[in-house]
Scaffold this motif. Structure first.
Motif, PDB file in Angstrom:
ATOM      1  N   LEU A  99       0.840  -1.206   0.000  1.00  0.00           N
ATOM      2  CA  LEU A  99       0.000   0.000   0.000  1.00  0.00           C
ATOM      3  C   LEU A  99       0.866   1.244   0.000  1.00  0.00           C
ATOM      4  O   LEU A  99       0.553   2.254  -0.645  1.00  0.00           O
ATOM      5  CB  LEU A  99      -0.958   0.001   1.196  1.00  0.00           C
ATOM      6  CG  LEU A  99      -2.059  -1.059   1.188  1.00  0.00           C
ATOM      7  CD1 LEU A  99      -3.166  -0.700   2.153  1.00  0.00           C
ATOM      8  CD2 LEU A  99      -2.631  -1.287  -0.190  1.00  0.00           C
ATOM      9  N   ARG A 100       1.989   1.168   0.684  1.00  0.00           N
ATOM     10  CA  ARG A 100       2.902   2.302   0.701  1.00  0.00           C
ATOM     11  C   ARG A 100       3.505   2.523  -0.691  1.00  0.00           C
ATOM     12  O   ARG A 100       3.519   3.636  -1.212  1.00  0.00           O
ATOM     13  CB  ARG A 100       3.995   1.996   1.716  1.00  0.00           C
ATOM     14  CG  ARG A 100       5.075   3.020   1.782  1.00  0.00           C
ATOM     15  CD  ARG A 100       6.137   2.560   2.775  1.00  0.00           C
ATOM     16  NE  ARG A 100       7.324   3.355   2.628  1.00  0.00           N
ATOM     17  CZ  ARG A 100       8.196   3.205   1.674  1.00  0.00           C
ATOM     18  NH1 ARG A 100       8.018   2.261   0.763  1.00  0.00           N
ATOM     19  NH2 ARG A 100       9.253   3.981   1.592  1.00  0.00           N
ATOM     20  N   GLU A 101       3.943   1.405  -1.297  1.00  0.00           N
ATOM     21  CA  GLU A 101       4.572   1.538  -2.609  1.00  0.00           C
ATOM     22  C   GLU A 101       3.576   2.081  -3.642  1.00  0.00           C
ATOM     23  O   GLU A 101       3.908   2.954  -4.443  1.00  0.00           O
ATOM     24  CB  GLU A 101       5.118   0.179  -3.052  1.00  0.00           C
ATOM     25  CG  GLU A 101       6.020   0.237  -4.261  1.00  0.00           C
ATOM     26  CD  GLU A 101       6.610  -1.133  -4.598  1.00  0.00           C
ATOM     27  OE1 GLU A 101       7.844  -1.268  -4.565  1.00  0.00           O
ATOM     28  OE2 GLU A 101       5.850  -2.072  -4.890  1.00  0.00           O
ATOM     29  N   LEU A 102       2.344   1.563  -3.594  1.00  0.00           N
ATOM     30  CA  LEU A 102       1.340   2.002  -4.572  1.00  0.00           C
ATOM     31  C   LEU A 102       0.933   3.447  -4.338  1.00  0.00           C
ATOM     32  O   LEU A 102       0.710   4.211  -5.282  1.00  0.00           O
ATOM     33  CB  LEU A 102       0.107   1.095  -4.525  1.00  0.00           C
ATOM     34  CG  LEU A 102       0.346  -0.346  -4.999  1.00  0.00           C
ATOM     35  CD1 LEU A 102      -0.888  -1.199  -4.772  1.00  0.00           C
ATOM     36  CD2 LEU A 102       0.759  -0.368  -6.470  1.00  0.00           C
ATOM     37  N   THR A 103       0.814   3.844  -3.069  1.00  0.00           N
ATOM     38  CA  THR A 103       0.446   5.231  -2.774  1.00  0.00           C
ATOM     39  C   THR A 103       1.540   6.158  -3.291  1.00  0.00           C
ATOM     40  O   THR A 103       1.263   7.200  -3.888  1.00  0.00           O
ATOM     41  CB  THR A 103       0.260   5.427  -1.254  1.00  0.00           C
ATOM     42  OG1 THR A 103      -0.661   4.440  -0.793  1.00  0.00           O
ATOM     43  CG2 THR A 103      -0.286   6.804  -0.927  1.00  0.00           C
ATOM     44  N   GLN A 104       2.785   5.761  -3.080  1.00  0.00           N
ATOM     45  CA  GLN A 104       3.874   6.616  -3.553  1.00  0.00           C
ATOM     46  C   GLN A 104       3.960   6.662  -5.072  1.00  0.00           C
ATOM     47  O   GLN A 104       4.371   7.666  -5.632  1.00  0.00           O
ATOM     48  CB  GLN A 104       5.186   6.141  -2.942  1.00  0.00           C
ATOM     49  CG  GLN A 104       5.271   6.559  -1.490  1.00  0.00           C
ATOM     50  CD  GLN A 104       6.534   6.094  -0.815  1.00  0.00           C
ATOM     51  OE1 GLN A 104       7.170   5.146  -1.263  1.00  0.00           O
ATOM     52  NE2 GLN A 104       6.890   6.760   0.256  1.00  0.00           N
ATOM     53  N   ALA A 105       3.557   5.550  -5.705  1.00  0.00           N
ATOM     54  CA  ALA A 105       3.577   5.545  -7.172  1.00  0.00           C
ATOM     55  C   ALA A 105       2.410   6.359  -7.734  1.00  0.00           C
ATOM     56  O   ALA A 105       2.343   6.609  -8.933  1.00  0.00           O
ATOM     57  CB  ALA A 105       3.525   4.116  -7.685  1.00  0.00           C
ATOM     58  N   VAL A 191       7.932  -4.842  -5.207  1.00  0.00           N
ATOM     59  CA  VAL A 191       7.527  -5.235  -3.844  1.00  0.00           C
ATOM     60  C   VAL A 191       6.023  -5.524  -3.834  1.00  0.00           C
ATOM     61  O   VAL A 191       5.555  -6.498  -3.222  1.00  0.00           O
ATOM     62  CB  VAL A 191       7.900  -4.140  -2.821  1.00  0.00           C
ATOM     63  CG1 VAL A 191       7.293  -4.442  -1.463  1.00  0.00           C
ATOM     64  CG2 VAL A 191       9.422  -4.026  -2.705  1.00  0.00           C
ATOM     65  N   THR A 192       5.266  -4.711  -4.554  1.00  0.00           N
ATOM     66  CA  THR A 192       3.831  -4.964  -4.662  1.00  0.00           C
ATOM     67  C   THR A 192       3.589  -6.291  -5.371  1.00  0.00           C
ATOM     68  O   THR A 192       2.737  -7.091  -4.953  1.00  0.00           O
ATOM     69  CB  THR A 192       3.145  -3.827  -5.440  1.00  0.00           C
ATOM     70  OG1 THR A 192       3.419  -2.608  -4.760  1.00  0.00           O
ATOM     71  CG2 THR A 192       1.654  -4.051  -5.534  1.00  0.00           C
ATOM     72  N   TYR A 193       4.364  -6.536  -6.417  1.00  0.00           N
ATOM     73  CA  TYR A 193       4.202  -7.797  -7.142  1.00  0.00           C
ATOM     74  C   TYR A 193       4.355  -8.987  -6.203  1.00  0.00           C
ATOM     75  O   TYR A 193       3.505  -9.890  -6.155  1.00  0.00           O
ATOM     76  CB  TYR A 193       5.234  -7.886  -8.281  1.00  0.00           C
ATOM     77  CG  TYR A 193       5.058  -9.145  -9.104  1.00  0.00           C
ATOM     78  CD1 TYR A 193       4.200  -9.161 -10.195  1.00  0.00           C
ATOM     79  CD2 TYR A 193       5.692 -10.327  -8.741  1.00  0.00           C
ATOM     80  CE1 TYR A 193       3.995 -10.315 -10.922  1.00  0.00           C
ATOM     81  CE2 TYR A 193       5.494 -11.497  -9.460  1.00  0.00           C
ATOM     82  CZ  TYR A 193       4.642 -11.481 -10.553  1.00  0.00           C
ATOM     83  OH  TYR A 193       4.431 -12.634 -11.255  1.00  0.00           O
TER      84      TYR A 193
END
Ligand code: HAS
Ligand code: HEM
Ligand code: CU
Length: 577
Positions: A99-105, A191-193
């Motif tokens: 969720l952190r990685e996607l929010t930052q993307a 990381v999301t993957y």
């Protein structure tokens, strides 16, 4: 620069930054709940190790006041360590990271209300199950095989916990799909993957347990049905019970692939290979459960053999991982001036507790994995099945590869989440070595006793068993096992002192102490799917791979389960404690 190193996590958008701060707090709750469970679970372990050293401490009045029997203690130990600690840690870790990685993307934002609801539901399940466990009403061990019959409250609590983990899975997949819609043609960040692949695998895996608990165990323990079929229940249990070990392992792999290289001063080897390994786990983790049931009657040998070969197949992504992470550690050590074929290992940052814990966890897994291949071999299985060899195997897999990795991760994750500084880094380092040393000795003692025929799940030190146990002349492995219990007690106390003192210290909010160590990659995947390699393109459609996994499971479980349904045996429950 590592993202997330500033207070806003490198985000310009204030709402996103606030969402990430809220997510940090929630993750902290998951992680702390997890380690509280591990603390209690780990305090019981040394008593069991003493048992396998021939020392019976279960008659001491103080202990008798706390636990009724060896088996109540063993049930608590298995449930708290293997089921509660892992599930809470993983739910926090693999919720936070994607969720952190996607929010930052950009293009996706966590739904904090839903995430909190899930945490509270999981905790409610835990507290519910805790009541009968503590009151000795569900001393059924962490596998709860019928016809052992526990209180319905236990099955309901456990069921709610698992359901909550599926909600975490749902939230991560949902957020990922929203991100995909906002960014058509983009490669999912790695990381999301890995996180989405793990959660989808767990969703397929959990089906067996959900059916067992909801359709069979709960109605039966409530007295609504006459009995349950133990064989069918065990088969559904191991449908989930084998892949659950990858649900414990893959979150450690996430750290080994994505964070450990940077912590050690190197890079991830290949993003394509990382994805391939997770894609393989998604497809091949589940259809292998019969390797826990080689000794069960009324299952055709041909299906057992098919599950055996699929087990060997699912070892392949672990072998890929061994080579990938070894390459990234070598990359790190050479960048630090390491030389020689093996001499480079000396240049790893052995003074860093987080790195050391994880590298030692990997070393333990070389032996844990090799032992697993032995267990899976249908010709060797009868020698080791139900002996002390098996706890030997899984304390260097879940008990070290997973647990020591999570401990090592906690050394940076807890400072990252709380803004506090790791208390006594040298004690943290010592706890990692003690845990590793203790578990390797434990594994040696238990594998050895198992080969000599000592059963698992047996109070061999109790007076009724003592004479037979003594006559086996196992002085050396017994002494090793007892000693390992003492070392592990010291390791655990050291670790938990570091952890709790860190949590109780004052905030410092120094970004340098609390950055997320995101690694660069030697061969990255790129951002665009059309420009990506075929490997990256073919592993991207995780939902299609999930469908493939379901088809494979149906193929290798359908013909095993159908005859059990046709010949259902309703066996009444028993209470043996
Ligand atoms: Fe297992 C029983 C087979 C992996 C956990 N297993 C258990 C039980 C648990 C458990 C809890 O086939 C007991 C269940 C019970 O209560 O009855 N297991 C396997 C196989 C694998 C395996 C084939 N197990 C795990 C993992 C676990 C786990 C992972 C938890 C996390 N297991 C079995 C079987 C049984 C079983 C039977 C039933 C036994 C019976 O008779 O009841 C494989 O997945 C293993 C593949 C792993 C490898 C190792 C790769 C190595 C790596 C590290 C590399 C290190 C480096 C370090 C690079 C091939 C990735 C470099 C170092 C430097 C210093 C530079
Ligand atoms: C079982 C010791 C930590 C998970 C056992 C047994 C021993 C033991 C001797 C075998 C009991 C028997 O078969 O009768 C220890 C010690 C530990 C420790 C000394 C460290 C202080 C852990 C950790 C985990 C774990 C960290 C997982 C995260 C389990 C499980 C069982 C078990 C799942 C099987 C319970 C059962 O058969 O129902 N432990 N353990 N242990 N342990 Fe541990
Ligand atoms: Cu298995």
């Amino acid at each position: 620069a590592p993202a997330g190193s500033s207070a806003t996590g490198g985000l310009s958008n204030v709402t996103d930054a606030a969402a990430l701060t809220g997510l940090k707090t929630l993750t902290q709750y998951y992680v702390v709940t997890a380690f509280l469970a591990l603390f209690i679970g780990v305090m019981l372990g040394p008593l069991q190790a003493l048992n396998y050293g021939g020392v019976n401490v279960y008659e001491y009045p103080l202990l008798k006041a706390l636990i009724r029997s060896y088996y109540q203690g063993l049930t608590l130990h298995g449930v708290l360590n293997a089921l509660v600690f892992t599930q809470f840690f993983i739910s926090g870790w693999l919720l936070y990271l994607p969720l952190r990685e996607l929010t930052q993307a950009g293009g996706a934002r966590p739904n904090l209300r839903f995430a909190w609801f899930t945490y509270l539901l999981m905790t409610a399940g835990l507290l519910t199950a805790a009541v009968p466990l503590l009151s000795n009403d569900a001393t059924v061990l962490y596998t709860f095989y019928p016809p052992l019959e526990g209180s319905p409250v236990f099955y309901i609590g456990a069921g709610v916990m698992v359901a909550a983990s599926l909600l975490v899975a749902g939230q991560v997949v949902w957020t990922w799909l929203a991100w995909k819609r906002a960014h058509p043609g983009r490669v999912t960040p790695v990381v999301t993957y890995m996180s989405v692949a793990t959660w989808l695998m767990w969703a397929v895996a959990a089906l067996g347990l959900v059916v067992e608990v909801v359709v069979m165990l709960i109605p039966w323990s409530l007295g609504l049905t006459r009995g349950v079929d133990p064989l069918l229940a065990r088969t559904l249990f191991w449908w989930t019970g084998h892949p659950i070990v990858y649900f414990w392992l893959l979150p450690a792999y996430v750290s080994w692939y994505a964070f450990l290289p940077r912590q050690a001063g190197g890079r991830m080897a290949s993003e394509g290979l990382t994805r391939l390994s997770f894609a393989m786990f998604l497809v091949f983790s589940v259809p292998v459960g019969l390797h826990h049931q080689y000794a069960d009657p009324n299952v055709q040998s041909s299906w057992k053999v098919i599950h055996m070969f699929l087990t060997f197949l699912v070892a392949v992504p672990s072998l890929l991982t061994a080579f990938s992470v070894a390459a990234s550690l070598e990359d790190a050590a050479r960048a630090r001036g390491g030389r020689g074929v093996v001499g480079w290992m000396r240049r790893l940052p052995w003074g860093n507790a987080s790195v050391t814990a994880q590298v030692l966890a990997m070393v333990s897994f070389i032996f844990g994995g090799a032992g697993g291949i032995v267990n899976a071999s249908i010709a060797f299985a009868p020698v080791v099945h139900n002996t002390a060899w098996i706890p030997g195997h899984f304390h260097i897999t879940v008990g070290t590869a997973t647990t020591l990795t999570f401990m090592g991760v906690a050394f940076w994750l807890v400072p990252h989440l709380t803004g506090k500084r790791l208390f006594a880094p040298r004690a943290a380092l010592a706890s990692a070595w003690l845990w590793f040393g203790g578990m390797m000795l434990f594994a040696l003692g238990m594998h050895w006793q198992g080969l000599a025929g000592v059963p698992r799940r047996a109070q061999v030190s109790a007076s009724a068993q003592q004479a037979a146990y003594d006559a086996m002349n196992l002085g050396v492995p017994r002494a090793l096992t007892a000693l390992s219990g003492v070392i592990l007690l010291v390791a655990g106390l050291t670790f938990f002192t570091v952890l709790f003192r860190t949590l109780l210290s004052a905030r410092r909010d120094n970004p340098e102490d609390t950055a997320i160590p995101v690694s660069d990659t030697i061969s990255p995947a790129g951002a665009s799917l059309t420009a990506a390699t075929p490997l990256v393109r073919h592993t991207e459609p995780l939902l299609a791979l999930t469908l493939l996994a379901l088809i494979l499971v149906a193929l290798v479980y359908g013909p095993v389960i159908a005859p059990m349904l046709a010949n259902y045996q309703a066996v009444p429950g028993q209470r043996l404690w």
